[in-house]
Design a protein around this motif. Structure first.
Motif: not given
Length: 156
Positions: A96, A99, A127, A131, A142, A148, A151, A154, A156
């Protein structure tokens, strides 16, 4: 809060929070006062056994990223040693990126996400893990730009 006591008194503590509507637990803080005596490993084993006995199926936490720009060599080494410690005890560093806690005021460290399964069940999709942490730990859905960004970074 869980406190480990040994013959010399308090040896370490862990602060955890169950993530609502899941059987997962978030490790907010883990500290051991006496290093090099197996205390951290002992405490980890007791913590994960207790969580599993309580029906928790996953422990999730974040760690400081040793690749964060501008860190001193000492901090890079400390962050790497912490990750290796958790990995030695079964922790898994998740792929990830970007983050960050949503309450970051620009001074929070760059973080990575780790987990360890506590029960024999399939891993959730990455994912879903991301989330769920944002929603159940931080209260951020999410659709929020913070989630966002993570994600997207990463893949995702």
């Amino acid at each position: 809060m869980l406190v480990l006591l040994d013959e010399d008194g308090p040896a370490g503590f862990a602060l955890v929070r169950d993530l609502p509507e899941t059987r997962w637990t978030f490790l907010r803080y883990y500290a051991v006062g006496r290093r090099g005596r197996g205390t951290g490993s002992t405490m980890w084993g007791q913590l994960t056994a207790r969580l599993a006995a309580d029906g928790r199926t996953r422990l999730i936490w974040d760690v400081e990223d040793p690749d964060e720009a501008g860190l001193s060599p000492e901090l890079v080494d400390e962050h790497r040693r912490r990750i290796v410690f958790y990995e030695r005890l079964g922790g898994r560093l998740q792929p990830v990126r970007d983050y960050l806690p949503p309450h970051d005021d620009g001074h929070a460290p760059q973080l990575l996400l780790m987990d360890v399964p506590l029960a024999d069940e399939p891993d959730p999709p990455l994912r879903v893990l991301v989330e769920t942490v944002y929603l159940r730990r931080y209260g951020v859905p999410a659709t929020d730009p913070v989630v966002r960004r993570t994600l997207l970074a990463s893949d995702l």
